[in-house]
Enzyme design. Structure first.
Site, short mmCIF file in Angstrom:
data_model
loop_
_atom_site.label_atom_id
_atom_site.label_comp_id
_atom_site.label_asym_id
_atom_site.label_seq_id
_atom_site.Cartn_x
_atom_site.Cartn_y
_atom_site.Cartn_z
N ASP A 16 -46.63 24.28 -48.37
CA ASP A 16 -45.89 23.13 -47.86
C ASP A 16 -45.02 23.22 -46.72
O ASP A 16 -44.31 24.16 -46.55
CB ASP A 16 -45.01 22.66 -49.09
CG ASP A 16 -44.61 21.01 -49.07
OD1 ASP A 16 -44.90 20.07 -49.48
OD2 ASP A 16 -43.58 21.15 -48.13
N ASN A 56 -40.72 14.22 -38.42
CA ASN A 56 -41.39 12.75 -38.18
C ASN A 56 -40.02 11.80 -37.97
O ASN A 56 -40.16 11.11 -36.90
CB ASN A 56 -41.91 12.20 -39.58
CG ASN A 56 -43.31 12.78 -39.58
OD1 ASN A 56 -43.86 12.97 -38.58
ND2 ASN A 56 -43.84 12.65 -40.91
N HIS A 96 -44.13 10.36 -35.57
CA HIS A 96 -45.11 10.59 -36.34
C HIS A 96 -46.11 11.39 -35.49
O HIS A 96 -46.79 12.17 -35.87
CB HIS A 96 -45.66 9.37 -36.87
CG HIS A 96 -44.76 9.04 -37.95
ND1 HIS A 96 -44.92 9.40 -39.32
CD2 HIS A 96 -43.77 8.00 -38.10
CE1 HIS A 96 -43.99 8.69 -39.95
NE2 HIS A 96 -43.46 7.97 -39.32
N ASP A 146 -47.91 14.85 -36.42
CA ASP A 146 -49.40 14.85 -36.60
C ASP A 146 -49.70 16.35 -35.79
O ASP A 146 -50.58 17.10 -36.18
CB ASP A 146 -50.29 13.77 -35.87
CG ASP A 146 -50.21 12.50 -36.57
OD1 ASP A 146 -49.61 12.64 -37.85
OD2 ASP A 146 -50.54 11.42 -36.19
N GLU A 157 -48.07 16.79 -46.09
CA GLU A 157 -47.74 18.07 -45.37
C GLU A 157 -48.19 19.39 -46.37
O GLU A 157 -47.72 20.32 -46.05
CB GLU A 157 -46.51 18.50 -45.00
CG GLU A 157 -45.52 18.34 -45.98
CD GLU A 157 -44.80 17.02 -46.70
OE1 GLU A 157 -43.74 16.85 -47.21
OE2 GLU A 157 -45.70 16.15 -46.28
#
Length: 239
Positions: free
Chosen positions: A104, A112, A117, A121, A147
């Site tokens: 994680d 973010n 965002h 990405d 994630e």
């Protein structure tokens, strides 16, 4: 009589020439028709091959869309679980150890929120590439969603899996994202490691997920191990 014979011979020669000319003309017509048909046939075959290529390309694209995560290029959740279960069944038949990693990304929401965002990405794509580089041929890696990533390590006991997880974690920690502005964004992850003690991959993933959250509560950027034969109900199920 000789005049009549000459006329007759002349007529015969003329008829032969006429029939010969007609035959040549007919042959030329047939050759042109044959050539035209062959040309049409070649065009039809070329068009058919093109359609077959397009169909195969579309089929391959559909298969990729059904099995691959669009952002990272890794196996998507459903296909990872399917492949992992198949590998686990083979491992149980062979009697070999198999381990799983549950990763994680730390503070992903902050990435973010602070950087957008698009930057998030890029971070996920970086994690995906690091995971791929850390694994061997035959290992499986997939994005479970958001994630969260999972890796299946066939023929690998807990100690070997911890080595892989630590190498992966360390690589991420030493590879901050570099923005065009020159700023660096720290990128770390917490990884739970567990042995697969059943033929169902979700059993092991739930255990790895549970111990991974122990690492989160301790500050993140850690590799946490689940001891064999100590499976408990996870704090949150990922079913």
């Amino acid at each position: 009589h000789s005049t009549i014979e000459l006329v007759t011979v002349g007529l015969l020669i003329a008829l032969v020439n006429v029939f010969g000319a007609l035959a040549c003309y007919r042959q030329n017509v047939l050759q042109r028709q044959t050539f035209r048909l062959m040309t049409l046939q070649r065009k039809a075959y070329a068009k058919l091959r093109q359609e077959v290529t397009i169909r195969r390309s579309l089929q391959a694209e559909l298969e990729r869309a059904a099995t691959t995560d669009g952002l990272t290029g890794l196996l998507n959740r459903s296909h990872f679980l399917k492949c992992a279960n198949a590998e686990l069944r083979r491992a149980w038949r062979r009697g070999t150890a198999t381990s799983v990693l549950f990763l994680d990304v730390d503070a992903f929401k902050s990435i973010n929120d602070c950087w957008g965002h698009a930057c998030g990405d890029i971070a996920l794509q970086r994690v995906a590439r690091v995971c791929e580089m850390a694994l061997r041929d035959g290992d499986l890696v997939g994005r479970l969603g958001g994630e969260e990533f999972a890796m299946l390590l066939p023929d690998t006991g807990l100690e070997g899996a911890v080595d892989v997880a630590e190498r992966l974690r360390d690589t991420l920690a030493r590879s901050p994202l570099q923005l065009e502005s020159g700023q660096n964004i720290a990128l770390t992850a917490t990884i739970g490691v567990a042995c697969c003690e059943s033929e169902e991959i979700l059993d092991a993933l739930n255990v790895a997920d549970m111990v991974m959250y122990q690492g989160k509560y301790s500050g993140g950027n850690a590799t946490i191990t689940a001891l064999r034969r100590s499976i408990m109900l996870p704090a949150r199920a990922i079913l």
